[in-house]
Motif scaffolding. Structure first.
Motif, PDB file in Angstrom:
ATOM      1  N   LYS A  39       0.837  -1.212   0.000  1.00  0.00           N
ATOM      2  CA  LYS A  39       0.000   0.000   0.000  1.00  0.00           C
ATOM      3  C   LYS A  39       0.867   1.255   0.000  1.00  0.00           C
ATOM      4  O   LYS A  39       0.569   2.234  -0.676  1.00  0.00           O
ATOM      5  CB  LYS A  39      -0.932   0.021   1.225  1.00  0.00           C
ATOM      6  N   THR A  40       1.941   1.209   0.777  1.00  0.00           N
ATOM      7  CA  THR A  40       2.855   2.356   0.854  1.00  0.00           C
ATOM      8  C   THR A  40       3.470   2.638  -0.513  1.00  0.00           C
ATOM      9  O   THR A  40       3.465   3.781  -0.985  1.00  0.00           O
ATOM     10  CB  THR A  40       3.954   2.087   1.909  1.00  0.00           C
ATOM     11  N   ILE A  41       3.981   1.602  -1.155  1.00  0.00           N
ATOM     12  CA  ILE A  41       4.589   1.771  -2.482  1.00  0.00           C
ATOM     13  C   ILE A  41       3.551   2.317  -3.456  1.00  0.00           C
ATOM     14  O   ILE A  41       3.810   3.299  -4.170  1.00  0.00           O
ATOM     15  CB  ILE A  41       5.180   0.437  -2.997  1.00  0.00           C
ATOM     16  N   ASP A  42       2.388   1.713  -3.476  1.00  0.00           N
ATOM     17  CA  ASP A  42       1.346   2.109  -4.422  1.00  0.00           C
ATOM     18  C   ASP A  42       0.915   3.563  -4.218  1.00  0.00           C
ATOM     19  O   ASP A  42       0.828   4.338  -5.179  1.00  0.00           O
ATOM     20  CB  ASP A  42       0.143   1.169  -4.296  1.00  0.00           C
ATOM     21  N   GLN A  43       0.670   3.943  -2.980  1.00  0.00           N
ATOM     22  CA  GLN A  43       0.225   5.312  -2.676  1.00  0.00           C
ATOM     23  C   GLN A  43       1.295   6.340  -3.044  1.00  0.00           C
ATOM     24  O   GLN A  43       0.983   7.393  -3.599  1.00  0.00           O
ATOM     25  CB  GLN A  43      -0.117   5.443  -1.181  1.00  0.00           C
ATOM     26  N   ILE A  44       2.544   6.031  -2.717  1.00  0.00           N
ATOM     27  CA  ILE A  44       3.619   6.990  -2.969  1.00  0.00           C
ATOM     28  C   ILE A  44       3.906   7.126  -4.462  1.00  0.00           C
ATOM     29  O   ILE A  44       4.086   8.239  -4.968  1.00  0.00           O
ATOM     30  CB  ILE A  44       4.882   6.613  -2.162  1.00  0.00           C
ATOM     31  N   VAL A  45       3.935   6.012  -5.171  1.00  0.00           N
ATOM     32  CA  VAL A  45       4.166   6.073  -6.623  1.00  0.00           C
ATOM     33  C   VAL A  45       3.040   6.854  -7.291  1.00  0.00           C
ATOM     34  O   VAL A  45       3.286   7.700  -8.164  1.00  0.00           O
ATOM     35  CB  VAL A  45       4.321   4.650  -7.218  1.00  0.00           C
ATOM     36  N   THR A  46       1.812   6.615  -6.869  1.00  0.00           N
ATOM     37  CA  THR A  46       0.667   7.354  -7.422  1.00  0.00           C
ATOM     38  C   THR A  46       0.791   8.850  -7.116  1.00  0.00           C
ATOM     39  O   THR A  46       0.556   9.687  -7.991  1.00  0.00           O
ATOM     40  CB  THR A  46      -0.658   6.783  -6.876  1.00  0.00           C
ATOM     41  N   ALA A  47       1.200   9.182  -5.888  1.00  0.00           N
ATOM     42  CA  ALA A  47       1.378  10.596  -5.522  1.00  0.00           C
ATOM     43  C   ALA A  47       2.455  11.245  -6.393  1.00  0.00           C
ATOM     44  O   ALA A  47       2.298  12.383  -6.851  1.00  0.00           O
ATOM     45  CB  ALA A  47       1.742  10.721  -4.045  1.00  0.00           C
ATOM     46  N   CYS A  48       3.531  10.514  -6.647  1.00  0.00           N
ATOM     47  CA  CYS A  48       4.600  11.042  -7.512  1.00  0.00           C
ATOM     48  C   CYS A  48       4.081  11.283  -8.926  1.00  0.00           C
ATOM     49  O   CYS A  48       4.368  12.318  -9.531  1.00  0.00           O
ATOM     50  CB  CYS A  48       5.785  10.087  -7.543  1.00  0.00           C
ATOM     51  N   LYS A  49       3.321  10.331  -9.437  1.00  0.00           N
ATOM     52  CA  LYS A  49       2.777  10.476 -10.795  1.00  0.00           C
ATOM     53  C   LYS A  49       1.845  11.674 -10.900  1.00  0.00           C
ATOM     54  O   LYS A  49       1.748  12.297 -11.957  1.00  0.00           O
ATOM     55  CB  LYS A  49       2.029   9.201 -11.202  1.00  0.00           C
ATOM     56  N   ASN A  50       1.173  12.004  -9.804  1.00  0.00           N
ATOM     57  CA  ASN A  50       0.229  13.127  -9.806  1.00  0.00           C
ATOM     58  C   ASN A  50       0.873  14.457  -9.423  1.00  0.00           C
ATOM     59  O   ASN A  50       0.201  15.483  -9.414  1.00  0.00           O
ATOM     60  CB  ASN A  50      -0.949  12.830  -8.866  1.00  0.00           C
ATOM     61  N   SER A  51       2.169  14.425  -9.099  1.00  0.00           N
ATOM     62  CA  SER A  51       2.843  15.666  -8.698  1.00  0.00           C
ATOM     63  C   SER A  51       3.216  16.485  -9.931  1.00  0.00           C
ATOM     64  O   SER A  51       3.290  15.971 -11.041  1.00  0.00           O
ATOM     65  CB  SER A  51       4.102  15.346  -7.883  1.00  0.00           C
ATOM     66  N   ASN A  52       3.445  17.755  -9.692  1.00  0.00           N
ATOM     67  CA  ASN A  52       3.899  18.649 -10.755  1.00  0.00           C
ATOM     68  C   ASN A  52       5.399  18.891 -10.536  1.00  0.00           C
ATOM     69  O   ASN A  52       5.774  19.599  -9.601  1.00  0.00           O
ATOM     70  CB  ASN A  52       3.127  19.963 -10.704  1.00  0.00           C
ATOM     71  N   ALA A  81       2.223   4.047  11.201  1.00  0.00           N
ATOM     72  CA  ALA A  81       1.856   4.174   9.782  1.00  0.00           C
ATOM     73  C   ALA A  81       0.624   5.060   9.637  1.00  0.00           C
ATOM     74  O   ALA A  81      -0.341   4.901  10.380  1.00  0.00           O
ATOM     75  CB  ALA A  81       1.573   2.796   9.199  1.00  0.00           C
ATOM     76  N   PRO A  82       0.640   5.997   8.673  1.00  0.00           N
ATOM     77  CA  PRO A  82      -0.562   6.801   8.417  1.00  0.00           C
ATOM     78  C   PRO A  82      -1.741   5.894   8.035  1.00  0.00           C
ATOM     79  O   PRO A  82      -1.549   4.826   7.437  1.00  0.00           O
ATOM     80  CB  PRO A  82      -0.153   7.682   7.236  1.00  0.00           C
ATOM     81  N   LYS A  83      -2.932   6.316   8.398  1.00  0.00           N
ATOM     82  CA  LYS A  83      -4.147   5.522   8.160  1.00  0.00           C
ATOM     83  C   LYS A  83      -4.267   5.067   6.705  1.00  0.00           C
ATOM     84  O   LYS A  83      -4.682   3.941   6.437  1.00  0.00           O
ATOM     85  CB  LYS A  83      -5.374   6.347   8.571  1.00  0.00           C
ATOM     86  N   ILE A  84      -3.891   5.919   5.773  1.00  0.00           N
ATOM     87  CA  ILE A  84      -4.056   5.619   4.347  1.00  0.00           C
ATOM     88  C   ILE A  84      -3.256   4.385   3.898  1.00  0.00           C
ATOM     89  O   ILE A  84      -3.605   3.745   2.917  1.00  0.00           O
ATOM     90  CB  ILE A  84      -3.720   6.858   3.475  1.00  0.00           C
ATOM     91  N   VAL A  85      -2.198   4.029   4.638  1.00  0.00           N
ATOM     92  CA  VAL A  85      -1.395   2.861   4.248  1.00  0.00           C
ATOM     93  C   VAL A  85      -1.491   1.720   5.271  1.00  0.00           C
ATOM     94  O   VAL A  85      -0.711   0.773   5.220  1.00  0.00           O
ATOM     95  CB  VAL A  85       0.087   3.237   3.993  1.00  0.00           C
ATOM     96  N   ARG A  86      -2.467   1.814   6.173  1.00  0.00           N
ATOM     97  CA  ARG A  86      -2.703   0.707   7.112  1.00  0.00           C
ATOM     98  C   ARG A  86      -3.705  -0.263   6.505  1.00  0.00           C
ATOM     99  O   ARG A  86      -4.788   0.153   6.090  1.00  0.00           O
ATOM    100  CB  ARG A  86      -3.247   1.231   8.440  1.00  0.00           C
ATOM    101  N   PRO A  87      -3.352  -1.534   6.455  1.00  0.00           N
ATOM    102  CA  PRO A  87      -4.275  -2.520   5.895  1.00  0.00           C
ATOM    103  C   PRO A  87      -5.575  -2.613   6.699  1.00  0.00           C
ATOM    104  O   PRO A  87      -5.557  -2.537   7.922  1.00  0.00           O
ATOM    105  CB  PRO A  87      -3.498  -3.838   6.004  1.00  0.00           C
ATOM    106  N   GLU A  88      -6.662  -2.744   5.973  1.00  0.00           N
ATOM    107  CA  GLU A  88      -7.973  -2.930   6.595  1.00  0.00           C
ATOM    108  C   GLU A  88      -8.637  -4.124   5.941  1.00  0.00           C
ATOM    109  O   GLU A  88      -8.402  -4.418   4.779  1.00  0.00           O
ATOM    110  CB  GLU A  88      -8.837  -1.685   6.392  1.00  0.00           C
TER     111      GLU A  88
END
Length: 154
Positions: A39-52, A81-88
């Motif tokens: 989740k951490t890898i996925d969220q961070i890579v996505t954030a990078c792709k969406n950055s300017n 771990a931030p909530k966004i990358v904690r498994p649920e």
């Protein structure tokens, strides 16, 4: 990112032990640590792709310098771990396999991203592409070490 791909293979090889727990090491199961890493890898890579990239501006960050450059190791039990990358929800070998496939797909065009692609880390500040790759490898290694400790015979 070549190093991260090797680490992903290690995570994949631990999927069969997803339900193993060792409370002396961590309250999370092997599966929890794998899912959190993915989740951490996925969220961070996505954030990078969406950055300017044109908005990136380097700033010195002592914590980033200390952990990513000097120690090259994330201390255990010091951060939550931030909530966004904690498994649920339920973790199974099937859900982990799907998460792994999603991450591998998301990483496919990483090499094509601008060097000033970035994301804001809550502790290390804004990380550019190179720093992000370094962090993702370090973070994944951190959780692989925890997984190894969970799986050590008692």
């Amino acid at each position: 990112m070549q190093e991260l791909h090797k680490l992903l293979n290690q995570l994949e090889s631990d999927i069969s032990s997803f339900d193993k727990v060792n409370l002396a090491v961590s309250s999370g199961s092997v599966g929890w640590h794998i899912e959190h890493s993915l989740k951490t890898i996925d969220q961070i890579v996505t954030a990078c792709k969406n950055s300017n990239p044109s908005n990136y501006q380097w700033r010195f960050n002592f914590n980033r310098f200390l952990i990513l450059t000097i120690a090259k190791k994330i201390p255990r039990g010091k951060a939550k771990a931030p909530k966004i990358v904690r498994p649920e929800g339920e973790i199974s070998s099937e859900t982990l396999g799907l998460s792994l496939s999603k991450v591998k797909e998301n990483l496919m065009d990483w090499k094509d991203l601008d060097k000033n692609t970035h994301f804001p880390h809550p502790f290390f500040g804004i990380l550019n592409k190179k720093e992000t790759a370094n962090f993702l490898a370090l973070h994944t290694k951190h959780h692989l070490m925890i997984i190894d400790d969970i799986l050590k015979p008692a």
